[in-house]
Design a protein around this motif. Sequence first.
Motif, mmCIF file in Angstrom:
data_model
loop_
_atom_site.group_PDB
_atom_site.id
_atom_site.type_symbol
_atom_site.label_atom_id
_atom_site.label_comp_id
_atom_site.label_asym_id
_atom_site.label_seq_id
_atom_site.Cartn_x
_atom_site.Cartn_y
_atom_site.Cartn_z
ATOM 1 N N GLY A 38 -28.777 35.599 -5.903
ATOM 2 C CA GLY A 38 -28.237 36.699 -6.552
ATOM 3 C C GLY A 38 -28.944 37.947 -5.775
ATOM 4 N N ALA A 39 -30.272 37.891 -5.310
ATOM 5 C CA ALA A 39 -30.603 39.014 -4.826
ATOM 6 C C ALA A 39 -30.510 39.171 -3.237
ATOM 7 N N LEU A 40 -30.334 37.940 -2.598
ATOM 8 C CA LEU A 40 -30.304 37.782 -1.166
ATOM 9 C C LEU A 40 -28.799 37.410 -1.014
ATOM 10 N N ALA A 41 -27.905 38.020 -1.037
ATOM 11 C CA ALA A 41 -26.442 37.780 -0.716
ATOM 12 C C ALA A 41 -26.016 37.478 0.419
ATOM 13 N N GLY A 42 -24.983 36.663 0.774
ATOM 14 C CA GLY A 42 -24.297 36.359 1.996
ATOM 15 C C GLY A 42 -25.230 35.320 2.771
ATOM 16 N N VAL A 43 -26.124 34.650 2.191
ATOM 17 C CA VAL A 43 -26.871 33.587 2.847
ATOM 18 C C VAL A 43 -25.987 32.158 2.852
ATOM 19 N N GLU A 44 -25.929 31.355 3.927
ATOM 20 C CA GLU A 44 -25.318 30.301 4.114
ATOM 21 C C GLU A 44 -26.308 29.283 3.461
ATOM 22 N N HIS A 45 -25.979 28.605 2.318
ATOM 23 C CA HIS A 45 -26.785 27.624 1.878
ATOM 24 C C HIS A 45 -26.650 26.024 2.336
ATOM 25 N N ARG A 46 -27.699 25.641 2.641
ATOM 26 C CA ARG A 46 -27.507 23.989 2.895
ATOM 27 C C ARG A 46 -28.588 23.183 2.275
ATOM 28 N N ALA A 47 -28.106 22.222 1.683
ATOM 29 C CA ALA A 47 -29.084 21.344 0.689
ATOM 30 C C ALA A 47 -29.359 20.277 1.643
ATOM 31 N N MET A 48 -30.648 20.018 1.298
ATOM 32 C CA MET A 48 -31.221 18.992 2.338
ATOM 33 C C MET A 48 -32.166 18.079 1.733
ATOM 34 N N TYR A 89 -40.901 22.797 9.236
ATOM 35 C CA TYR A 89 -40.890 23.512 10.206
ATOM 36 C C TYR A 89 -39.715 23.087 11.361
ATOM 37 N N GLU A 90 -39.638 21.665 11.479
ATOM 38 C CA GLU A 90 -38.629 21.228 12.443
ATOM 39 C C GLU A 90 -37.019 21.417 11.844
ATOM 40 N N ALA A 91 -37.160 21.253 10.501
ATOM 41 C CA ALA A 91 -35.758 21.726 10.029
ATOM 42 C C ALA A 91 -35.294 22.996 10.117
ATOM 43 N N ALA A 92 -36.155 23.951 10.057
ATOM 44 C CA ALA A 92 -35.977 25.504 10.198
ATOM 45 C C ALA A 92 -35.524 25.809 11.756
ATOM 46 N N GLN A 93 -36.260 25.074 12.501
ATOM 47 C CA GLN A 93 -36.086 25.223 13.911
ATOM 48 C C GLN A 93 -34.316 24.795 14.491
ATOM 49 N N ALA A 94 -34.174 23.568 13.889
ATOM 50 C CA ALA A 94 -33.013 22.862 14.041
ATOM 51 C C ALA A 94 -31.719 23.779 13.346
ATOM 52 N N ALA A 95 -32.090 24.732 12.541
ATOM 53 C CA ALA A 95 -31.020 25.438 11.611
ATOM 54 C C ALA A 95 -29.917 26.225 12.602
ATOM 55 N N GLY A 96 -30.406 26.336 13.894
ATOM 56 C CA GLY A 96 -29.588 27.311 14.701
ATOM 57 C C GLY A 96 -29.377 28.718 14.384
ATOM 58 N N ALA A 97 -30.471 29.238 13.736
ATOM 59 C CA ALA A 97 -30.093 30.891 13.221
ATOM 60 C C ALA A 97 -31.515 31.486 13.472
ATOM 61 N N SER A 98 -31.439 32.882 13.522
ATOM 62 C CA SER A 98 -32.515 33.465 14.005
ATOM 63 C C SER A 98 -33.286 33.678 12.774
ATOM 64 N N SER A 99 -32.863 33.612 11.410
ATOM 65 C CA SER A 99 -33.554 33.972 10.467
ATOM 66 C C SER A 99 -33.365 32.923 9.232
ATOM 67 N N VAL A 100 -34.182 32.211 8.963
ATOM 68 C CA VAL A 100 -33.998 30.989 7.703
ATOM 69 C C VAL A 100 -35.198 31.035 6.563
ATOM 70 N N ILE A 101 -34.684 30.861 5.584
ATOM 71 C CA ILE A 101 -35.381 30.622 4.576
ATOM 72 C C ILE A 101 -35.698 29.030 4.131
ATOM 73 N N VAL A 102 -36.740 28.616 3.725
ATOM 74 C CA VAL A 102 -36.943 27.207 3.396
ATOM 75 C C VAL A 102 -37.418 27.369 1.825
ATOM 76 N N VAL A 103 -36.584 26.574 1.012
ATOM 77 C CA VAL A 103 -36.873 26.463 -0.297
ATOM 78 C C VAL A 103 -37.384 25.142 -0.780
ATOM 79 N N ALA A 104 -38.643 24.721 -0.869
ATOM 80 C CA ALA A 104 -39.182 23.437 -0.910
ATOM 81 C C ALA A 104 -40.329 23.285 -1.761
ATOM 82 N N HIS A 105 -41.285 22.196 -1.484
ATOM 83 C CA HIS A 105 -42.391 22.099 -2.286
ATOM 84 C C HIS A 105 -43.822 22.133 -1.663
ATOM 85 N N ASN A 106 -44.757 22.007 -2.774
ATOM 86 C CA ASN A 106 -46.283 21.920 -2.024
ATOM 87 C C ASN A 106 -46.449 20.300 -1.854
ATOM 88 N N PRO A 107 -47.319 19.782 -1.392
ATOM 89 C CA PRO A 107 -48.223 20.468 -0.485
ATOM 90 C C PRO A 107 -47.768 21.045 0.884
#
Length: 156
Positions: free
Chosen positions: A69-79, A91-109
């Motif tokens: 809602g605050a970060l509009a216009g972002v392509e969403h990929r459920a993984m 990190y490998e998923a972010a690198q493979a995304a093929g974009a210059s800017s990526v946000i990863v929403v995930a878990h600890n640790p």
Amino acid sequence: MLRTLTLLRHGEAEPSAASGRDFDRALTAKGTADARATAAALADAGFSTDVALVSTARRAQATWEVAAGALAGVEHRAMRSLYNASATTLYEAAQAAGASSVIVVAHNPGLAEAVAGLGGAEVLGDGFPPASAAVFERGGAHAPWRLVRFITPEDS
């Protein structure tokens, strides 16, 4: 080439789900409010991203729904592979995304390990709290990552 990487931990989740599966735990009201606050702080700081890679766990998907809602216009990929993933997998998923800017929403640790591995260990004194975000940038493919912003819900 990946130049900006944001790591966002899901918001606070209920202790258990009706199904008994960790994967199905929902956000608490606090988790929803915290995710909203962190996303708003990122937006207020001028943050933008191209792609969101989001664990398919219920709490991660709900965190992204709130943050989007605050970060509009972002392509969403459920993984599914991001559920309880290691720092290397994230990190490998972010690198493979093929974009210059990526946000990863995930878990600890895995997220906390990724923050430390990218050079942000100094901000992890109290751990990597739910709904916190670490934003890293680098100047080139072989340049080191630099932590440019660390936001916890209490900061926003």
